[in-house]
Design a protein around this motif. Structure first.
Motif, PDB file in Angstrom:
ATOM      1  N   ASN A   1       0.837  -1.190   0.000  1.00  0.00           N
ATOM      2  CA  ASN A   1       0.000   0.000   0.000  1.00  0.00           C
ATOM      3  C   ASN A   1       0.878   1.249   0.000  1.00  0.00           C
ATOM      4  O   ASN A   1       2.031   1.210   0.427  1.00  0.00           O
ATOM      5  CB  ASN A   1      -0.947   0.008   1.216  1.00  0.00           C
ATOM      6  N   PRO A   2       0.308   2.378  -0.462  1.00  0.00           N
ATOM      7  CA  PRO A   2       1.107   3.605  -0.554  1.00  0.00           C
ATOM      8  C   PRO A   2       1.109   4.450   0.722  1.00  0.00           C
ATOM      9  O   PRO A   2       1.756   5.500   0.749  1.00  0.00           O
ATOM     10  CB  PRO A   2       0.414   4.354  -1.693  1.00  0.00           C
ATOM     11  N   ASP A   3       0.407   4.030   1.749  1.00  0.00           N
ATOM     12  CA  ASP A   3       0.319   4.823   2.962  1.00  0.00           C
ATOM     13  C   ASP A   3       0.526   3.934   4.181  1.00  0.00           C
ATOM     14  O   ASP A   3      -0.363   3.140   4.518  1.00  0.00           O
ATOM     15  CB  ASP A   3      -1.046   5.512   3.044  1.00  0.00           C
ATOM     16  N   PRO A   4       1.677   3.992   4.834  1.00  0.00           N
ATOM     17  CA  PRO A   4       2.826   4.860   4.521  1.00  0.00           C
ATOM     18  C   PRO A   4       3.616   4.325   3.324  1.00  0.00           C
ATOM     19  O   PRO A   4       3.565   3.123   3.035  1.00  0.00           O
ATOM     20  CB  PRO A   4       3.657   4.794   5.805  1.00  0.00           C
ATOM     21  N   PRO A   5       4.331   5.181   2.639  1.00  0.00           N
ATOM     22  CA  PRO A   5       5.026   4.768   1.401  1.00  0.00           C
ATOM     23  C   PRO A   5       6.333   4.029   1.667  1.00  0.00           C
ATOM     24  O   PRO A   5       7.418   4.496   1.311  1.00  0.00           O
ATOM     25  CB  PRO A   5       5.268   6.114   0.705  1.00  0.00           C
ATOM     26  N   TRP A   6       6.235   2.844   2.267  1.00  0.00           N
ATOM     27  CA  TRP A   6       7.444   2.060   2.535  1.00  0.00           C
ATOM     28  C   TRP A   6       8.094   1.553   1.251  1.00  0.00           C
ATOM     29  O   TRP A   6       9.259   1.158   1.258  1.00  0.00           O
ATOM     30  CB  TRP A   6       7.113   0.872   3.438  1.00  0.00           C
ATOM     31  N   TYR A   7       7.337   1.564   0.151  1.00  0.00           N
ATOM     32  CA  TYR A   7       7.899   1.055  -1.098  1.00  0.00           C
ATOM     33  C   TYR A   7       9.087   1.892  -1.558  1.00  0.00           C
ATOM     34  O   TYR A   7       9.958   1.398  -2.272  1.00  0.00           O
ATOM     35  CB  TYR A   7       6.821   1.011  -2.192  1.00  0.00           C
ATOM     36  N   TRP A   8       9.156   3.181  -1.146  1.00  0.00           N
ATOM     37  CA  TRP A   8      10.307   3.995  -1.512  1.00  0.00           C
ATOM     38  C   TRP A   8      11.590   3.462  -0.893  1.00  0.00           C
ATOM     39  O   TRP A   8      12.657   3.525  -1.508  1.00  0.00           O
ATOM     40  CB  TRP A   8      10.085   5.440  -1.077  1.00  0.00           C
ATOM     41  N   LEU A   9      11.496   2.940   0.327  1.00  0.00           N
ATOM     42  CA  LEU A   9      12.678   2.364   0.968  1.00  0.00           C
ATOM     43  C   LEU A   9      13.190   1.163   0.179  1.00  0.00           C
ATOM     44  O   LEU A   9      14.402   0.997  -0.001  1.00  0.00           O
ATOM     45  CB  LEU A   9      12.337   1.942   2.400  1.00  0.00           C
ATOM     46  N   VAL A  10      12.275   0.334  -0.310  1.00  0.00           N
ATOM     47  CA  VAL A  10      12.655  -0.844  -1.095  1.00  0.00           C
ATOM     48  C   VAL A  10      13.326  -0.421  -2.396  1.00  0.00           C
ATOM     49  O   VAL A  10      14.387  -0.938  -2.777  1.00  0.00           O
ATOM     50  CB  VAL A  10      11.423  -1.714  -1.375  1.00  0.00           C
ATOM     51  N   ILE A  11      12.730   0.533  -3.090  1.00  0.00           N
ATOM     52  CA  ILE A  11      13.244   0.956  -4.391  1.00  0.00           C
ATOM     53  C   ILE A  11      14.593   1.652  -4.245  1.00  0.00           C
ATOM     54  O   ILE A  11      15.539   1.400  -5.009  1.00  0.00           O
ATOM     55  CB  ILE A  11      12.225   1.869  -5.084  1.00  0.00           C
ATOM     56  N   ILE A  12      14.709   2.521  -3.269  1.00  0.00           N
ATOM     57  CA  ILE A  12      15.945   3.297  -3.101  1.00  0.00           C
ATOM     58  C   ILE A  12      17.103   2.402  -2.695  1.00  0.00           C
ATOM     59  O   ILE A  12      18.221   2.535  -3.212  1.00  0.00           O
ATOM     60  CB  ILE A  12      15.718   4.419  -2.075  1.00  0.00           C
ATOM     61  N   THR A  13      16.870   1.461  -1.767  1.00  0.00           N
ATOM     62  CA  THR A  13      17.959   0.560  -1.374  1.00  0.00           C
ATOM     63  C   THR A  13      18.397  -0.321  -2.536  1.00  0.00           C
ATOM     64  O   THR A  13      19.595  -0.584  -2.708  1.00  0.00           O
ATOM     65  CB  THR A  13      17.526  -0.319  -0.191  1.00  0.00           C
ATOM     66  N   ALA A  14      17.442  -0.773  -3.350  1.00  0.00           N
ATOM     67  CA  ALA A  14      17.802  -1.588  -4.518  1.00  0.00           C
ATOM     68  C   ALA A  14      18.637  -0.787  -5.505  1.00  0.00           C
ATOM     69  O   ALA A  14      19.656  -1.262  -6.020  1.00  0.00           O
ATOM     70  CB  ALA A  14      16.538  -2.119  -5.194  1.00  0.00           C
ATOM     71  N   ARG A  15      18.235   0.446  -5.749  1.00  0.00           N
ATOM     72  CA  ARG A  15      18.975   1.269  -6.708  1.00  0.00           C
ATOM     73  C   ARG A  15      20.349   1.648  -6.171  1.00  0.00           C
ATOM     74  O   ARG A  15      21.326   1.686  -6.929  1.00  0.00           O
ATOM     75  CB  ARG A  15      18.158   2.523  -7.041  1.00  0.00           C
ATOM     76  N   LEU A  16      20.458   1.939  -4.894  1.00  0.00           N
ATOM     77  CA  LEU A  16      21.762   2.248  -4.312  1.00  0.00           C
ATOM     78  C   LEU A  16      22.702   1.054  -4.437  1.00  0.00           C
ATOM     79  O   LEU A  16      23.890   1.205  -4.752  1.00  0.00           O
ATOM     80  CB  LEU A  16      21.600   2.649  -2.847  1.00  0.00           C
ATOM     81  N   TRP A  17      22.193  -0.131  -4.174  1.00  0.00           N
ATOM     82  CA  TRP A  17      23.025  -1.329  -4.252  1.00  0.00           C
ATOM     83  C   TRP A  17      23.474  -1.591  -5.688  1.00  0.00           C
ATOM     84  O   TRP A  17      24.602  -2.042  -5.922  1.00  0.00           O
ATOM     85  CB  TRP A  17      22.255  -2.528  -3.722  1.00  0.00           C
ATOM     86  N   LEU A  18      22.620  -1.288  -6.642  1.00  0.00           N
ATOM     87  CA  LEU A  18      22.913  -1.608  -8.037  1.00  0.00           C
ATOM     88  C   LEU A  18      23.888  -0.635  -8.687  1.00  0.00           C
ATOM     89  O   LEU A  18      24.718  -1.041  -9.504  1.00  0.00           O
ATOM     90  CB  LEU A  18      21.613  -1.633  -8.844  1.00  0.00           C
ATOM     91  N   GLN A  19      23.815   0.637  -8.345  1.00  0.00           N
ATOM     92  CA  GLN A  19      24.567   1.622  -9.125  1.00  0.00           C
ATOM     93  C   GLN A  19      25.698   2.296  -8.375  1.00  0.00           C
ATOM     94  O   GLN A  19      26.537   2.961  -9.003  1.00  0.00           O
ATOM     95  CB  GLN A  19      23.617   2.691  -9.670  1.00  0.00           C
ATOM     96  N   SER A  20      25.780   2.157  -7.068  1.00  0.00           N
ATOM     97  CA  SER A  20      26.832   2.855  -6.317  1.00  0.00           C
ATOM     98  C   SER A  20      28.228   2.380  -6.708  1.00  0.00           C
ATOM     99  O   SER A  20      29.174   3.170  -6.754  1.00  0.00           O
ATOM    100  CB  SER A  20      26.620   2.685  -4.813  1.00  0.00           C
TER     101      SER A  20
END
Length: 321
Positions: A176-195
């Motif tokens: 669900n979008p409230d609270p928007p915990w999905y941002w934590l999932v997406i951001i950690t995945a992207r940080l791991w992939l591109q850093s």
């Protein structure tokens, strides 16, 4: 055979050296060789990049539903329609905020990893490879790992298992979008992939900084640590930092794989490319509107990139800095 006489001794005359034959160039001139080796790449670039871009621009001025060969010219109608679409405009606003967060976070993490690896005295190549290895991983594969193993909504997910040790109830990370915990999932995945990739860029720049600068700073009384980093290291990384920020901005607006695989068919949290994907390949299959959105997104990326590059002094000479 002719002979020569030297002090009464007859000896054969030396044979004339045979003329060397001119070596024939491979298949003619260098120009031919250049086009011979470059033609496959140029043909592929034209067929798979430039032709689709040109055709997308062409479709954006036509009513193209369920067809890519339209005949009804609508002018700027598709642009007015896409700019009045709340879903598309909402995705642009949401991902402007996303870019404003993910760009400095990735920049700081990549630079921090580069500084740590650069200070190592042993096993530097090992740690460099370890941090760079996630770059070779597919975004789709990483998204599935994040969704099914790390941030699974049930108690068997790694994140919920760790939180359960502290008495925290299970969290539906992507439900669900409230609270928007999905941002934590997406951001950690992207940080791991591109850093790791940007860490390599910073690491190469760090190794090109002359050591004489640090020695001169030490003689002048500068303390190692924050002072040398602020007044020597960071200014020397200006060009690399600018390039990294520009690449991160473009990558943020082109995000697709992780959002499409993590959020599936949800209507919230869609990036612009996912929104355009459903516009062009959804039930209506409105290729004209989708192409207009792609043109708008391209122009937006160019404007933001040029603006950011001007702020950071990209392309200016040393004398103008």
């Amino acid at each position: 055979m002719s002979t020569t006489t030297t002090r009464g001794v007859t000896s054969p005359a030396p044979a004339k050296a045979a003329k060397a034959r001119p070596r024939r160039r491979l298949r003619g001139s260098r120009t031919f060789n250049f086009w011979l080796f470059s033609a496959p790449f140029l043909i592929g670039l034209a067929v798979f990049v430039y032709v689709p871009i040109g055709w997308s621009l062409y479709l954006s001025f036509f009513e193209a539903r369920f067809t890519v060969t339209p005949s009804d010219f609508v002018g700027l109608g598709n642009y007015r329609e896409i700019l009045s679409d709340s879903g598309f405009m909402g995705s642009l606003g949401t991902f402007t905020v996303f870019a404003a967060f993910i760009v400095p976070t990735t920049w700081a993490l990549s630079l921090g990893l580069a500084l740590l690896v650069n200070r190592l005295r042993f096993m530097r190549a090992f740690y460099r490879s370890v941090f760079f290895l996630p770059t070779a991983c597919s975004y789709v594969a990483a998204s599935l790992i994040w969704r099914m193993s790390l941030f699974n909504g049930v108690r068997f997910g790694l994140a919920n298992t760790v939180l359960g040790l502290f008495g925290v109830d299970n969290t539906a990370w992507l439900a669900n979008p409230d609270p928007p915990w999905y941002w934590l999932v997406i951001i950690t995945a992207r940080l791991w992939l591109q850093s790791g990739f940007y860490m390599i860029l910073f690491l190469a720049a760090l190794q090109n900084i002359p050591q004489e600068l640090y020695e001169a700073a030490a003689i002048d009384g500068a303390r190692r640590g924050w002072q040398t980093f602020r007044y020597i290291t960071l200014p020397q990384l200006r060009a690399t930092s600018t390039a990294v920020v520009l690449l991160l901005l473009v990558a943020a607006y082109q995000a697709f794989d992780e959002f499409f695989n993590l959020l599936a068919k949800t209507t919230w949290g869609r990036p612009p490319l996912v929104e355009l994907y459903y516009t062009a390949l959804g039930q209506d299959q409105n290729y004209g509107k989708g192409s207009a959105g792609a043109v708008v997104l391209t122009v937006l990326i160019c404007v933001v990139t040029l603006f950011q590059g001007r702020i950071m002094g990209f392309g200016r000479g040393e004398e103008s800095k």
